[in-house]
Design a protein around this motif. Structure first.
Motif, PDB file in Angstrom:
ATOM      1  N   MET A 118      -7.704  10.198  14.161  1.00  0.00           N
ATOM      2  CA  MET A 118      -7.392   9.072  13.267  1.00  0.00           C
ATOM      3  C   MET A 118      -8.532   8.818  12.290  1.00  0.00           C
ATOM      4  SD  MET A 118      -5.850   6.357  16.022  1.00  0.00           S
ATOM      5  CE  MET A 118      -4.806   6.974  17.341  1.00  0.00           C
ATOM      6  N   ARG A 119      -9.758   8.954  12.809  1.00  0.00           N
ATOM      7  CA  ARG A 119     -10.920   8.740  11.956  1.00  0.00           C
ATOM      8  C   ARG A 119     -10.999   9.810  10.867  1.00  0.00           C
ATOM      9  NH1 ARG A 119     -14.826   8.905  15.697  1.00  0.00           N
ATOM     10  NH2 ARG A 119     -14.390   6.774  16.342  1.00  0.00           N
ATOM     11  N   MET A 120     -10.643  11.041  11.222  1.00  0.00           N
ATOM     12  CA  MET A 120     -10.697  12.153  10.263  1.00  0.00           C
ATOM     13  C   MET A 120      -9.755  11.923   9.076  1.00  0.00           C
ATOM     14  SD  MET A 120     -10.837  15.507  12.745  1.00  0.00           S
ATOM     15  CE  MET A 120     -10.533  16.649  11.376  1.00  0.00           C
ATOM     16  N   VAL A 121      -8.599  11.334   9.365  1.00  0.00           N
ATOM     17  CA  VAL A 121      -7.605  11.138   8.300  1.00  0.00           C
ATOM     18  C   VAL A 121      -7.545   9.684   7.814  1.00  0.00           C
ATOM     19  CG1 VAL A 121      -6.183  13.090   8.978  1.00  0.00           C
ATOM     20  CG2 VAL A 121      -5.791  10.876  10.057  1.00  0.00           C
ATOM     21  N   ASP A 122      -8.465   8.845   8.351  1.00  0.00           N
ATOM     22  CA  ASP A 122      -8.568   7.448   7.929  1.00  0.00           C
ATOM     23  C   ASP A 122      -7.226   6.719   8.081  1.00  0.00           C
ATOM     24  OD1 ASP A 122      -9.786   5.155   7.014  1.00  0.00           O
ATOM     25  OD2 ASP A 122      -9.372   5.600   4.907  1.00  0.00           O
ATOM     26  N   MET A 123      -6.675   6.791   9.294  1.00  0.00           N
ATOM     27  CA  MET A 123      -5.400   6.130   9.584  1.00  0.00           C
ATOM     28  C   MET A 123      -5.559   5.179  10.767  1.00  0.00           C
ATOM     29  SD  MET A 123      -2.410   9.015   9.286  1.00  0.00           S
ATOM     30  CE  MET A 123      -1.995   9.803   7.724  1.00  0.00           C
ATOM     31  N   LYS A 124      -4.796   4.121  10.748  1.00  0.00           N
ATOM     32  CA  LYS A 124      -4.726   3.226  11.887  1.00  0.00           C
ATOM     33  C   LYS A 124      -3.796   3.845  12.924  1.00  0.00           C
ATOM     34  CE  LYS A 124      -5.702  -0.997   9.314  1.00  0.00           C
ATOM     35  NZ  LYS A 124      -5.229  -2.327   8.917  1.00  0.00           N
ATOM     36  N   GLU A 162     -10.593  10.272  17.311  1.00  0.00           N
ATOM     37  CA  GLU A 162     -11.344  11.093  16.361  1.00  0.00           C
ATOM     38  C   GLU A 162     -10.430  11.643  15.275  1.00  0.00           C
ATOM     39  OE1 GLU A 162     -14.984  12.937  19.019  1.00  0.00           O
ATOM     40  OE2 GLU A 162     -12.955  13.694  19.371  1.00  0.00           O
ATOM     41  N   GLN A 192       0.809   6.731   3.511  1.00  0.00           N
ATOM     42  CA  GLN A 192      -0.120   7.834   3.724  1.00  0.00           C
ATOM     43  C   GLN A 192       0.678   9.063   4.149  1.00  0.00           C
ATOM     44  OE1 GLN A 192      -2.712   5.151   6.259  1.00  0.00           O
ATOM     45  NE2 GLN A 192      -4.299   6.456   5.377  1.00  0.00           N
ATOM     46  N   ARG A 209       0.835  -1.193   0.000  1.00  0.00           N
ATOM     47  CA  ARG A 209       0.000   0.000   0.000  1.00  0.00           C
ATOM     48  C   ARG A 209       0.872   1.246   0.000  1.00  0.00           C
ATOM     49  NH1 ARG A 209      -4.297  -0.314   4.714  1.00  0.00           N
ATOM     50  NH2 ARG A 209      -4.898   1.632   3.719  1.00  0.00           N
ATOM     51  N   ASP A 227      -5.277  17.856   5.613  1.00  0.00           N
ATOM     52  CA  ASP A 227      -6.274  17.270   6.514  1.00  0.00           C
ATOM     53  C   ASP A 227      -5.599  16.717   7.766  1.00  0.00           C
ATOM     54  OD1 ASP A 227      -8.371  17.879   4.848  1.00  0.00           O
ATOM     55  OD2 ASP A 227      -8.440  15.896   3.893  1.00  0.00           O
ATOM     56  N   THR A 236       0.007   3.939  12.163  1.00  0.00           N
ATOM     57  CA  THR A 236       0.312   4.861  11.061  1.00  0.00           C
ATOM     58  C   THR A 236       0.167   6.304  11.524  1.00  0.00           C
ATOM     59  OG1 THR A 236      -0.537   3.247   9.474  1.00  0.00           O
ATOM     60  CG2 THR A 236      -0.282   5.500   8.687  1.00  0.00           C
TER      61      THR A 236
END
Length: 201
Positions: A181-187, A179, A157, A154, A162, A190
């Protein structure tokens, strides 16, 4: 044995293959239509209804004709198992039309088992060597690609606007790390790696 039956098994592995050549070979041998069993491509290799029907009809002394050895099973181990079940457990003969040496009718007094085992072990060895060769070529291809700068897996990132916004909100205590992490779609792992990189900069 007067009631010996001759069976033919025909299998095509893809939709663009035609079973006509195999059927013609079976009919040239005088095999009756009722005793020719056919399997066509399906989603699973195990869906070989024609083969299972044929195998359940085989009796001791019967003769099974197949065009190519690989139609007997999906790999070397499977082929060996099917061969042994037919020739030893059932006591029927197998004739591989494209490989005259694999005709158990020509071996008597126990030699059929010895010859079959030798040939099948050789075929198994060849299949394993071929698999190793393919894996070796794959490894060489990957090494060449890596040396050329190709990146596998992959994509990394990156630190985007953002991310910077989410980071600022998190640091100011307006949102939690989850929150952010959710905003930037990261685990989590990461996210914290990017945080460390950003803070170092």
């Amino acid at each position: 044995m007067s009631d010996i039956r001759h069976f033919g098994y025909v299998r095509v592995s893809s939709n663009d293959q035609n079973e006509a050549r195999q059927l013609e070979a079976m009919k040239d041998l005088g095999i009756l239509d009722r005793d020719i069993h056919i399997d066509k491509p399906s989603g699973k290799y195990t869906n070989r209804t024609g083969y299972q029907s044929m195998k359940s009809s085989l009796r001791e002394g019967d003769i099974l004709f197949i065009k190519e050895l690989n139609q007997l099973g999906r790999n070397a181990q499977h082929i060996k198992r099917e061969w042994q079940e037919i020739t030893q457990d059932i006591g029927a003969h197998v004739v591989i039309l494209d490989m005259p040496i694999l005709d158990t009718r020509q071996y008597q007094n126990g030699l059929e088992k010895l010859i079959s085992n030798i040939v099948l072990e050789l075929l198994s060895y060849m299949a394993e060597r071929e698999k190793e060769k393919i894996h070796g070529k794959q490894a060489e291809g990957i090494a060449t690609a890596l040396n050329s700068g190709v990146v596998f897996g992959r994509p990394k990132q990156s630190i985007t606007d953002d991310f910077k916004q989410a980071y600022a909100e998190w640091k100011q205590g307006n949102i939690t790390a989850v929150e952010a992490m959710r905003m930037v779609d990261m685990k989590p792992n990461t996210f914290y790696r990017r945080v460390k990189e950003y803070e170092v900069k």
